[in-house]
Each structure stands twice: as C-alpha cells, then as structure tokens.
Design a protein around this motif. Structure first.
Motif, mmCIF file in Angstrom:
data_model
loop_
_atom_site.group_PDB
_atom_site.id
_atom_site.type_symbol
_atom_site.label_atom_id
_atom_site.label_comp_id
_atom_site.label_asym_id
_atom_site.label_seq_id
_atom_site.Cartn_x
_atom_site.Cartn_y
_atom_site.Cartn_z
ATOM 1 N N SER A 186 5.727 5.284 -9.659
ATOM 2 C CA SER A 186 4.224 4.814 -9.327
ATOM 3 C C SER A 186 3.592 6.255 -8.526
ATOM 4 N N LYS A 187 2.340 6.342 -9.163
ATOM 5 C CA LYS A 187 1.703 7.649 -8.694
ATOM 6 C C LYS A 187 0.458 7.191 -7.808
ATOM 7 N N VAL A 188 0.656 6.046 -7.352
ATOM 8 C CA VAL A 188 -0.213 5.412 -6.169
ATOM 9 C C VAL A 188 0.209 5.927 -4.810
ATOM 10 N N ILE A 189 -0.413 6.671 -4.117
ATOM 11 C CA ILE A 189 0.175 7.354 -2.856
ATOM 12 C C ILE A 189 -0.513 6.463 -1.595
ATOM 13 N N GLN A 190 0.184 5.776 -0.888
ATOM 14 C CA GLN A 190 -0.326 5.277 0.494
ATOM 15 C C GLN A 190 0.262 5.890 1.699
ATOM 16 N N THR A 191 -0.520 6.238 2.576
ATOM 17 C CA THR A 191 -0.248 6.526 3.776
ATOM 18 C C THR A 191 -0.931 6.038 4.927
ATOM 19 N N PRO A 192 -0.396 5.780 6.258
ATOM 20 C CA PRO A 192 1.108 6.265 6.338
ATOM 21 C C PRO A 192 2.260 5.111 5.786
ATOM 22 N N ARG A 193 3.564 5.511 5.663
ATOM 23 C CA ARG A 193 4.229 4.368 5.502
ATOM 24 C C ARG A 193 4.411 3.191 6.521
ATOM 25 N N TYR A 194 4.338 3.790 7.702
ATOM 26 C CA TYR A 194 4.537 2.962 8.964
ATOM 27 C C TYR A 194 3.477 3.188 9.721
ATOM 28 N N LEU A 195 2.786 2.026 10.487
ATOM 29 C CA LEU A 195 1.822 1.991 11.597
ATOM 30 C C LEU A 195 2.105 0.888 12.476
ATOM 31 N N VAL A 196 2.016 1.384 13.734
ATOM 32 C CA VAL A 196 2.293 0.443 14.964
ATOM 33 C C VAL A 196 1.104 0.471 15.666
ATOM 34 N N LYS A 197 0.476 -0.495 16.048
ATOM 35 C CA LYS A 197 -0.665 -0.754 16.930
ATOM 36 C C LYS A 197 -0.626 -1.945 17.721
ATOM 37 N N GLY A 198 -1.317 -1.808 18.814
ATOM 38 C CA GLY A 198 -1.232 -2.885 19.860
ATOM 39 C C GLY A 198 -2.487 -3.762 19.529
ATOM 40 N N GLN A 199 -2.409 -5.095 19.890
ATOM 41 C CA GLN A 199 -3.504 -6.005 19.478
ATOM 42 C C GLN A 199 -4.776 -5.573 20.181
ATOM 43 N N CYS A 208 -1.617 -1.121 -1.935
ATOM 44 C CA CYS A 208 -2.718 -0.630 -2.620
ATOM 45 C C CYS A 208 -2.173 -0.679 -4.124
ATOM 46 N N ALA A 209 -2.958 -1.009 -5.218
ATOM 47 C CA ALA A 209 -2.511 -0.884 -6.397
ATOM 48 C C ALA A 209 -3.827 -0.355 -7.325
ATOM 49 N N SER A 210 -3.629 0.198 -8.343
ATOM 50 C CA SER A 210 -4.646 0.630 -9.155
ATOM 51 C C SER A 210 -4.518 0.461 -10.567
ATOM 52 N N SER A 211 -5.629 0.491 -11.475
ATOM 53 C CA SER A 211 -5.249 0.172 -12.893
ATOM 54 C C SER A 211 -6.429 0.839 -13.756
ATOM 55 N N LEU A 212 -6.387 1.307 -14.868
ATOM 56 C CA LEU A 212 -7.377 1.834 -15.826
ATOM 57 C C LEU A 212 -8.415 0.773 -16.182
ATOM 58 N N SER A 213 -8.110 -0.711 -16.018
ATOM 59 C CA SER A 213 -9.170 -1.621 -16.423
ATOM 60 C C SER A 213 -8.715 -3.028 -15.682
ATOM 61 N N THR A 234 -2.295 -2.964 -16.668
ATOM 62 C CA THR A 234 -1.339 -3.243 -15.923
ATOM 63 C C THR A 234 -1.698 -2.669 -14.634
ATOM 64 N N LEU A 235 -1.221 -3.352 -13.497
ATOM 65 C CA LEU A 235 -1.679 -2.995 -11.877
ATOM 66 C C LEU A 235 -0.487 -2.213 -11.609
ATOM 67 N N TYR A 236 -0.757 -0.992 -11.092
ATOM 68 C CA TYR A 236 0.650 -0.084 -10.653
ATOM 69 C C TYR A 236 0.312 -0.118 -8.909
ATOM 70 N N PHE A 237 1.207 -0.420 -8.069
ATOM 71 C CA PHE A 237 1.315 -0.430 -6.832
ATOM 72 C C PHE A 237 1.967 0.750 -6.186
ATOM 73 N N GLY A 238 1.508 0.967 -5.044
ATOM 74 C CA GLY A 238 2.031 2.024 -4.142
ATOM 75 C C GLY A 238 3.131 1.448 -3.372
#
Lengths: 115, 113
Positions: B2-15, B92-97, B101-105
């Motif tokens: 996949s060429k869909v880039i998602q950041t960050p890989r991990y995210l930790v937050k408090g309520q 996140c996923a993207s597509s031409l239309s 096809t939907l491509y996921f990060g």
C-alpha cells in the motif's frame, strides 16, 4: 444488524491443504465483494475481488465462488502456506450507490496454517 | 504494498485529550475513507471525502470527531476529547473513484488510558 457474516471465526489447516472461508450477506443491492488479508499490526490488503455478474474469480491459489441467488460466497485458498496465516475479511458494497458505496465488512476469519 | 501512509503508527492519550492522526492518500486518489477497527475486528465507517469535500460521515464523527483533506496537505482525523471507547485501530484508505478498489494504510493504533 450484521449485513456481512463470515464463518468460521477461526480455521486451522495443514500446509498444502485447501482452506475454505465462507461469507454471506443480506443486502441484495451489494454488487462488489473484495476479500482483504490482514496481518497483525498492519492494515488490510486487497487479496481478490469479484463483481456480482461473475460466479467465479481466480487469482493464483485464491478463488472466489459466488452464489447470487443464495447471497453467499466463499474464498478457497489452495496449497495453503504458513505465510497465508492471517485474518481474512469479506467485504461488500453497492457500487451503483455512487458516493454512498462504502464497504461493509464481516468480522473476519482467522486462518492458521500449520507446517 | 500500500502507498497510503498513516502517521503516527501508535498514539497514546489520556481521557479528554485531543488525538490527531494523519494520512497521505496514494498519489492521484481523490477518494479517502476513514474506518475504525475495534479489538473485535469490527470495522466502523467514520467519514469519506472526495477531493476536499466531505460526502458522508456518521453521527459519531459529527460530535467529537473532525476530519479534513486539504489540498496539498495530508488528510487528518482528530478526536477532540478522547474516551476509552475510542481505543482502536484507525484506518485510512484511498481510491481512484467510488467504483474502484479501496487501498488501506497500516493504520494508527490509538490507546486511550
């Protein structure tokens, strides 16, 4: 209400065997059915897809069989390999719906291939 | 791959904290989706875009979730006030239309403590 159902929830086969993963759906308007493969820690990757005008789609060791009348489809993985161990998701969409054509996913089948 | 880039890989937050994640769709893909995948492998559609325009979003995203896909910048999904139930893999996923096809990060795994 679950629109796409998958069975079994988990499946174990030996290397070289054929794994059969099942999927059924409720919405008769669904006309596109992709299968996604997901490894732990990764996003789903498209494996193979079929449109409702076809009853079979083959790509190497992966084959989809589709029964429109019964609203069922299955993914056959022949000559299963340990590297095929992953979770497989059946999805469906109504492509005539234009911008409403979002994918609806099943809950997945976790496949383990033992060597 | 996949060429869909998602950041960050991990995210930790408090309520109650804000959580923001980003997505660069595959080049040339004007259609972008955000899904939430929970620990039971259930996918929940959150929102979709065509170019910079929001086309559909569920009620949940109308309240605490906000998303945008500005031109020439990454798309983003932000949770204004995180709750424990928001802990999940955000895809996140993207597509031409819409008909393609939907491509996921690889996703952003959010943990809300």
């Amino acid at each position: 209400q679950q629109q796409v159902r998958q069975s079994p929830q988990s499946l174990t086969v030996w290397e070289g065997e054929t794994a059969i993963l099942n999927c059924s759906y409720e919405n008769s308007a669904f006309d596109y059915f992709p299968w996604y493969q997901q490894f732990p820690g990764e996003g789903p990757a498209l494996l193979i897809a079929i449109r409702s005008v076809s009853d079979k789609k083959e790509d190497g060791r992966f084959t989809i069989f589709f029964n429109k009348r019964e609203k069922k489809l299955s993914l056959h993985i022949t000559d299963s390999q340990p590297g095929d161990s992953a979770t497989y998701f059946c999805a469906a969409s109504d492509r005539s719906g234009g911008s409403n054509a979002k994918l609806t996913f099943g809950k997945g089948t976790k496949l383990s291939v033992k060597s | 791959n996949s060429k869909v880039i998602q950041t960050p890989r991990y995210l930790v937050k408090g309520q109650g904290q804000k959580a923001k994640m980003r997505c660069i769709p595959e080049k040339g893909h004007p259609v972008v989706f955000w899904y939430q995948q929970n620990k039971n492998n259930e996918f929940k559609f959150l929102i979709n875009f065509q170019n910079q325009e929001v086309l559909q979003q569920i009620d949940m995203t109308e309240k605490r979730f906000s998303a945008e896909c500005p031109s020439n910048s990454p798309c983003s999904l932000e949770i204004q006030s995180s709750e424990a139930g928001d802990s999940a893999l955000y895809l996140c996923a993207s597509s031409l239309s819409w008909a393609e096809t939907l491509y996921f990060g690889s996703g952003t795994r959010l943990t809300v403590l």
